[in-house]
Design a protein around this motif. Sequence first.
Motif, PDB file in Angstrom:
ATOM      1  N   SER A  82     -17.814   1.183  19.706  1.00 27.55           N
ATOM      2  CA  SER A  82     -17.275  -0.076  19.173  1.00 27.55           C
ATOM      3  C   SER A  82     -18.338  -1.162  19.058  1.00 27.55           C
ATOM      4  CB  SER A  82     -16.125  -0.575  20.048  1.00 27.55           C
ATOM      5  OG  SER A  82     -15.067   0.355  20.045  1.00 27.55           O
ATOM      6  N   ASN A 106     -13.254  -6.405  25.397  1.00 29.72           N
ATOM      7  CA  ASN A 106     -12.398  -5.540  24.576  1.00 29.72           C
ATOM      8  C   ASN A 106     -11.687  -6.316  23.476  1.00 29.72           C
ATOM      9  OD1 ASN A 106     -13.054  -3.158  25.940  1.00 29.72           O
ATOM     10  ND2 ASN A 106     -11.468  -3.503  27.472  1.00 29.72           N
ATOM     11  N   LYS A 110     -12.144  -5.776  19.436  1.00 28.86           N
ATOM     12  CA  LYS A 110     -10.988  -5.471  18.591  1.00 28.86           C
ATOM     13  C   LYS A 110     -10.918  -6.430  17.411  1.00 28.86           C
ATOM     14  CE  LYS A 110      -8.311  -3.326  22.247  1.00 28.86           C
ATOM     15  NZ  LYS A 110      -7.210  -3.399  23.178  1.00 28.86           N
ATOM     16  N   SER A 116      -7.944  -1.718  16.515  1.00 30.85           N
ATOM     17  CA  SER A 116      -7.092  -2.029  17.666  1.00 30.85           C
ATOM     18  C   SER A 116      -7.397  -1.154  18.878  1.00 30.85           C
ATOM     19  CB  SER A 116      -5.613  -1.882  17.289  1.00 30.85           C
ATOM     20  OG  SER A 116      -5.337  -0.533  16.972  1.00 30.85           O
ATOM     21  N   LYS A 117      -8.181  -0.115  18.693  1.00 32.22           N
ATOM     22  CA  LYS A 117      -8.561   0.773  19.795  1.00 32.22           C
ATOM     23  C   LYS A 117      -9.990   0.536  20.274  1.00 32.22           C
ATOM     24  CE  LYS A 117      -5.318   4.304  18.424  1.00 32.22           C
ATOM     25  NZ  LYS A 117      -5.076   5.677  18.099  1.00 32.22           N
TER      26      LYS A 117
END
Length: 148
Positions: A82, A106, A110, A116-117
């Motif tokens: 991410s 997090n 996002k 969203s993960k």
Amino acid sequence: MKLTLAAAALASLAAMPAFAGGHASGDAAAGEKAFNQCKACHEIVDGDGNTIVKGGKTGPNLWGLPGRTAGAAEGFDKYKKSIVAAGEGGLVWDEASFVAYAQDPNAFLKEVTGDSKARSGMAFRVRKEDDAVNLWAYIASVSPEPGS
């Protein structure tokens, strides 16, 4: 007298934090103290290999963070997908992005990635915004100007 004033002016300029022109609005001295909570996972080692803050290697070296593309610290290969995606999407660390990320890694990822993960490898959250701003000021004060 003029020499004393000139010396005082030079001393005050030397004492100013790096990026004082608006890039770091916090208190670098307070940020240095707050960095104690970061050094369990992060170190600050300059480009010549000189240790500024001895710390862990679970997270990337934070020297040179201002202006660095997210997920792209040289020599660090433990990034989560991410944060790399955020960097590939154009995220470059500045005060606002650092403060938001440090407070909720997090949620920040996002929002930035639209996934969203999305998950960060950093589990720690800086509770107070002032602490995050001061941490940025400290990191900026020991880092080179972006692009140098």
